[in-house]
Design a protein around this motif. Sequence first.
Motif, short mmCIF file in Angstrom:
data_model
loop_
_atom_site.label_atom_id
_atom_site.label_comp_id
_atom_site.label_asym_id
_atom_site.label_seq_id
_atom_site.Cartn_x
_atom_site.Cartn_y
_atom_site.Cartn_z
N LYS A 7 -3.85 12.90 -1.74
CA LYS A 7 -3.49 11.64 -1.84
C LYS A 7 -4.52 11.20 -2.64
O LYS A 7 -5.22 10.62 -2.74
N TYR A 8 -3.22 10.29 -3.05
CA TYR A 8 -3.90 9.12 -3.84
C TYR A 8 -3.45 7.90 -2.93
O TYR A 8 -1.97 7.82 -2.62
N ILE A 9 -4.40 6.84 -2.15
CA ILE A 9 -3.43 5.74 -1.58
C ILE A 9 -4.36 3.93 -2.67
O ILE A 9 -4.94 4.37 -3.55
N GLY A 10 -2.90 4.02 -3.08
CA GLY A 10 -2.47 2.77 -3.96
C GLY A 10 -2.42 1.60 -3.51
O GLY A 10 -1.36 1.53 -2.27
N MET A 11 -2.72 0.13 -4.09
CA MET A 11 -2.12 -1.36 -3.75
C MET A 11 -1.49 -1.36 -5.30
O MET A 11 -1.50 -1.75 -6.19
N THR A 12 -0.08 -2.26 -4.65
CA THR A 12 0.23 -2.61 -5.51
C THR A 12 0.92 -4.49 -5.58
O THR A 12 1.37 -4.28 -4.12
N THR A 13 1.01 -5.81 -6.15
CA THR A 13 1.58 -6.53 -6.02
C THR A 13 2.53 -7.29 -6.51
O THR A 13 2.95 -7.74 -6.22
N ARG A 14 2.87 -5.99 -7.34
CA ARG A 14 4.11 -5.98 -8.25
C ARG A 14 5.11 -5.00 -7.64
O ARG A 14 4.94 -4.85 -6.83
N ASN A 15 5.97 -4.94 -8.88
CA ASN A 15 7.00 -4.55 -8.57
C ASN A 15 6.61 -2.94 -7.78
O ASN A 15 6.44 -1.80 -9.09
N ILE B 207 0.48 -1.27 -0.06
CA ILE B 207 -0.03 -0.05 0.10
C ILE B 207 0.84 1.19 -0.23
O ILE B 207 1.70 1.24 0.82
N TYR B 208 0.96 2.39 -0.52
CA TYR B 208 1.19 3.44 -0.87
C TYR B 208 0.59 4.66 -1.27
O TYR B 208 -0.24 4.87 -1.27
N THR B 209 0.92 5.87 -0.85
CA THR B 209 0.15 7.16 -0.78
C THR B 209 1.09 8.13 -1.23
O THR B 209 2.38 8.23 -1.58
N LEU B 210 0.64 8.78 -2.58
CA LEU B 210 0.71 9.83 -3.52
C LEU B 210 0.38 10.93 -3.81
O LEU B 210 -0.73 11.12 -2.76
N LYS B 211 1.13 11.51 -3.18
CA LYS B 211 0.61 13.03 -3.17
C LYS B 211 1.33 14.47 -4.10
O LYS B 211 2.12 14.30 -4.56
N CYS B 212 0.10 15.01 -4.60
CA CYS B 212 0.26 16.13 -5.11
C CYS B 212 1.13 16.93 -4.28
O CYS B 212 0.63 17.05 -3.21
N GLU B 213 1.11 18.12 -5.28
CA GLU B 213 1.56 19.47 -4.55
C GLU B 213 0.63 20.20 -3.96
O GLU B 213 0.97 21.33 -2.73
N CYS B 214 -0.69 20.07 -3.94
CA CYS B 214 -1.96 20.65 -3.09
C CYS B 214 -2.85 19.91 -1.55
O CYS B 214 -3.74 20.44 -1.00
N ASP B 215 -1.19 18.65 -1.72
CA ASP B 215 -1.87 17.70 -0.46
C ASP B 215 -2.98 16.97 -0.77
O ASP B 215 -3.39 16.11 0.60
N LYS C 191 8.23 0.45 -8.33
CA LYS C 191 8.81 0.64 -9.15
C LYS C 191 7.91 1.08 -10.58
O LYS C 191 7.56 1.99 -10.83
N THR C 192 7.41 -0.20 -10.83
CA THR C 192 6.47 -0.38 -12.19
C THR C 192 5.43 0.77 -12.13
O THR C 192 5.13 0.99 -12.88
N ARG C 193 4.65 0.46 -10.62
CA ARG C 193 3.41 1.15 -10.69
C ARG C 193 3.60 2.45 -11.01
O ARG C 193 2.65 3.02 -11.24
N ILE C 194 4.27 3.11 -10.08
CA ILE C 194 4.52 4.05 -10.16
C ILE C 194 5.50 5.07 -11.78
O ILE C 194 4.77 5.92 -11.97
N ARG C 195 6.10 4.25 -12.82
CA ARG C 195 6.06 4.40 -13.82
C ARG C 195 5.41 4.37 -14.52
O ARG C 195 4.49 4.82 -16.03
N GLU C 196 4.09 3.29 -14.45
CA GLU C 196 2.68 3.87 -15.16
C GLU C 196 1.94 4.92 -14.61
O GLU C 196 1.56 5.09 -15.55
N HIS C 197 2.24 4.94 -13.74
CA HIS C 197 1.07 6.33 -13.01
C HIS C 197 1.92 7.71 -13.90
O HIS C 197 1.30 8.14 -14.89
N GLU C 198 3.30 7.78 -13.97
CA GLU C 198 3.56 8.59 -14.42
C GLU C 198 3.54 8.47 -16.34
O GLU C 198 3.01 9.41 -17.35
N LEU C 199 3.21 7.74 -16.68
CA LEU C 199 2.80 6.97 -17.96
C LEU C 199 1.73 7.76 -18.87
O LEU C 199 0.99 7.87 -19.75
N CYS C 200 0.80 7.41 -17.52
CA CYS C 200 -0.52 7.81 -17.76
C CYS C 200 -0.90 9.25 -17.89
O CYS C 200 -1.32 9.72 -18.78
#
Length: 109
Positions: free
Chosen positions: A11-19, A1-9, A21-30
């Motif tokens: 938050k996005y709370i997500g989950m992954t069973t994979r690597n 379980i991870y939390t990503l924060k925007c500059e405006c505070d 870095k791969t999941r973060i890269r997917e958010h960036e590609l989006c």
Amino acid sequence: IYTLKCECDAKYIGMTTRNFKTRIREHELCLHNNNFSEFANHLIEHDHNFDKQETTFKHTQTKEYFRISAFETLEINKSLNKKENIVNKILAPYKSPPFDYVPFTSPHF
């Protein structure tokens, strides 16, 4: 379980069973490919930026889908109870596959 924060505070709370870095890269590609990511959509709609340094980990001990989904739901509900700005679209309490099997009963019966 991870939390990503925007500059405006927000938050996005997500989950992954994979690597992770791969999941973060997917958010960036989006962000660049207009694919669906709730966090990317928030950044695009508000012209905000994402700082990877603001990423936090909440739970890292399991790869079992039902368990990790329960932890994700728990973290989302904790943030909602604190009145934090969450960009997750599924915000109803107890809306997670593991909770579909938990019998919630009223203490008055």
